[in-house]
Motif scaffolding. Structure first.
Motif, short mmCIF file in Angstrom:
data_model
loop_
_atom_site.label_atom_id
_atom_site.label_comp_id
_atom_site.label_asym_id
_atom_site.label_seq_id
_atom_site.Cartn_x
_atom_site.Cartn_y
_atom_site.Cartn_z
N UNK A 1 0.88 -1.16 0.00
CA UNK A 1 0.00 0.00 0.00
C UNK A 1 0.92 1.21 0.00
N UNK A 2 1.39 1.58 -1.18
CA UNK A 2 2.42 2.60 -1.29
C UNK A 2 1.99 3.93 -0.67
N UNK A 3 0.72 4.29 -0.83
CA UNK A 3 0.26 5.56 -0.26
C UNK A 3 0.31 5.51 1.26
N UNK A 4 -0.12 4.39 1.82
CA UNK A 4 -0.12 4.23 3.27
C UNK A 4 1.31 4.17 3.80
N UNK A 5 2.17 3.46 3.10
CA UNK A 5 3.58 3.39 3.52
C UNK A 5 4.21 4.77 3.52
N UNK A 6 3.95 5.54 2.48
CA UNK A 6 4.50 6.90 2.40
C UNK A 6 3.98 7.76 3.55
N UNK A 7 2.70 7.61 3.86
CA UNK A 7 2.10 8.38 4.97
C UNK A 7 2.78 8.04 6.29
N UNK A 8 3.03 6.75 6.53
CA UNK A 8 3.66 6.33 7.78
C UNK A 8 5.11 6.76 7.86
N UNK A 9 5.82 6.70 6.73
CA UNK A 9 7.21 7.16 6.72
C UNK A 9 7.29 8.65 7.01
N UNK A 10 6.30 9.41 6.51
CA UNK A 10 6.25 10.84 6.80
C UNK A 10 6.01 11.08 8.30
N UNK A 11 5.20 10.21 8.92
CA UNK A 11 4.96 10.34 10.37
C UNK A 11 6.27 10.16 11.15
N UNK A 12 7.06 9.17 10.73
CA UNK A 12 8.33 8.91 11.40
C UNK A 12 9.29 10.09 11.19
N UNK A 13 9.33 10.60 9.96
CA UNK A 13 10.19 11.76 9.68
C UNK A 13 9.75 12.97 10.49
#
Length: 449
Positions: free
Chosen positions: A73-85
């Protein structure tokens, strides 16, 4: 004909894993349109769910339809990586509560993330706990990560975790374990023969701080000499700055104020170009502290440095760091003869103290009493000082409490209470392991005449 997991693209396996991670059973996924037995058939790969069933199941286990279908789920993965950043950025800026929330939200959807991102979020979560003063939670998570077989000795993650564990145990008051962890990690690095990095010098500097707090000043000096020699052979400005900073603390503890000032000046120059404004502010505060204690104190310059540090720490510092800056501003105000400012800063310092050692609060209360004495309010000064004595009487003896007893003795002397001053000085010496001579035994002469 029954379908297999490969025939249903692994939907059932992913559904079962997500369900179990959320602590749900198959009954929790069932509905009026979806029986428990049908859920079981989907999980075992014997049935391929319709789009409507997929949507219902995805909502119940907290993922997207795309993830159930493909494992991606590329969109969800990107969203979560942004949360970590965002968590990383928030922690650098001192917004530790926001950082913890971001890391925790990302970890709640850990199945979407790769192993490296999950690990990064967990380390960030542990460091956020530490910054928020939740030492027990920080130590528990850091220990789990450090003992994980995936943590390779000598790696950047390993060094960061060793530093954090050494520091957390020290701040939690377990100096023995702090030193043990730091020494063991240093031996590991020595045995690996790796090139020196900033992380390695940070580990040595943290262990140095634990020696200094525990009062092992000779051991601290030996390590400081070694670290300075190592640092000067590298091109790392940050690494050298951190080493000089901690070496300055040792020098100051040994009464070498000129050496401490020289070392912090070098550290300030080296760290001036770094992007860690919090560390720069803390170093300015330390330099000002040494300046105030020198033989020829430059109080105006010290107050300027403390004002600069205080402004930054109000934005990015922890409550403990802000409390320390306020206490130093109270100290310089006393030395400059300004009781109003001294009282205001001491009050704010005490209000910020939550998880600080009790001896730190006692030290600030002595400053408050000094400000009251300076203002001519002798009655309040005596009342405050007696409260300090009661507080110190309930604490175990350490080098820190010995220093507060000495300061209390100096103020009792100024107030004209010689017996209280003598008692405070004796307490200070006793807590440093220096005992007075025993009282002489009376000799009795028998009249034999």
């Amino acid at each position: 004909m029954e379908q297999t997991q490969s025939g249903t693209n692994g939907i059932g396996q992913r559904l079962r894993e997500l369900r179990q991670k959320k602590g749900l059973n198959q009954q929790d996924l069932a509905s009026s349109d979806l029986s428990v037995s049908y859920v079981s058939l989907i999980e075992t790969g014997k049935r391929a769910p319709s789009p409507a069933v997929l949507q219902s199941l995805a909502e119940r286990v907290g993922c997207s339809v795309e993830y159930l279908k493909t494992g991606r789920d590329d969109a969800r993965i990107h969203e979560l990586e942004l949360k970590i950043a965002f968590g990383d950025m928030a922690m650098r800026n001192g917004s530790n509560g926001e950082a913890l929330q971001s890391y925790s939200e990302a970890l709640a959807s850990a199945p979407f993330l790769g192993e490296a991102m999950v690990r990064r979020a967990r380390i960030g979560q542990a460091l956020s706990f530490e910054k928020l003063g939740r030492m027990e939670a920080a130590i528990q998570l850091l220990t789990t990560l450090f003992d994980d077989p995936a943590t390779v000795p000598g790696s950047a993650d390993w060094a960061q975790l060793a530093v954090a564990l050494c520091r957390c145990h020290r701040n939690a008051g377990d100096l023995m374990l702090s030193v043990e962890i730091g020494e063991r990690a240093m031996r590991t690095l020595d045995s690996l023969g790796l090139d020196v990095t900033d992380d390695h010098m940070q580990l040595g500097a943290t262990l140095l701080g634990s020696y200094q707090v525990r009062g092992d000043l000779m051991q601290a000096q030996i390590l400081a000499n070694r670290l300075i020699s190592t640092a000067e052979s590298t091109d790392s400005r940050v690494g050298r700055g951190v080493v000089y900073w901690n070496a300055a603390l040792v020098a100051n503890s040994r009464g070498r104020s000129k050496e401490a000032l020289a070392l912090t000046e070098r550290a300030l120059m080296l760290l001036a170009e770094s992007d860690n404004v919090r560390h720069q502010a803390m170093l300015k505060a330390a330099h000002a502290n040494f300046m105030m204690a020198s033989e020829a104190p430059d109080l105006d310059r010290a107050r300027t440095l403390l004002g600069e540090a205080h402004t930054v720490l109000l934005e990015v510092g922890t409550a403990a760091e802000q409390a320390s800056a306020e206490a130093l501003l109270a100290q310089v105000s006393v030395q400059l003869g300004d009781p109003v400012q001294a009282t205001a800063h001491a009050s704010r310092s005490l209000g910020l103290m939550r998880n600080d050692p009790p001896e730190a609060a006692a030290s600030v209360r002595v400053l408050m009493a000094r400000a009251q004495h300076l203002a001519g309010d002798m009655e309040s000064a005596e009342t405050t000082l007696r409260a300090v004595v009661r507080q110190l009487g309930q604490l175990p003896g350490t080098r820190g409490t010995a220093g507060v007893w000495r300061d209390a003795g100096d103020l009792w002397k100024l107030l004209g209470h010689k017996s209280e001053a003598l008692d405070a000085y004796e307490k200070a010496l006793g807590q440093l392991g220096i005992q007075g001579l025993p009282a002489p035994t009376p000799s009795f002469v028998t009249d034999r005449s």
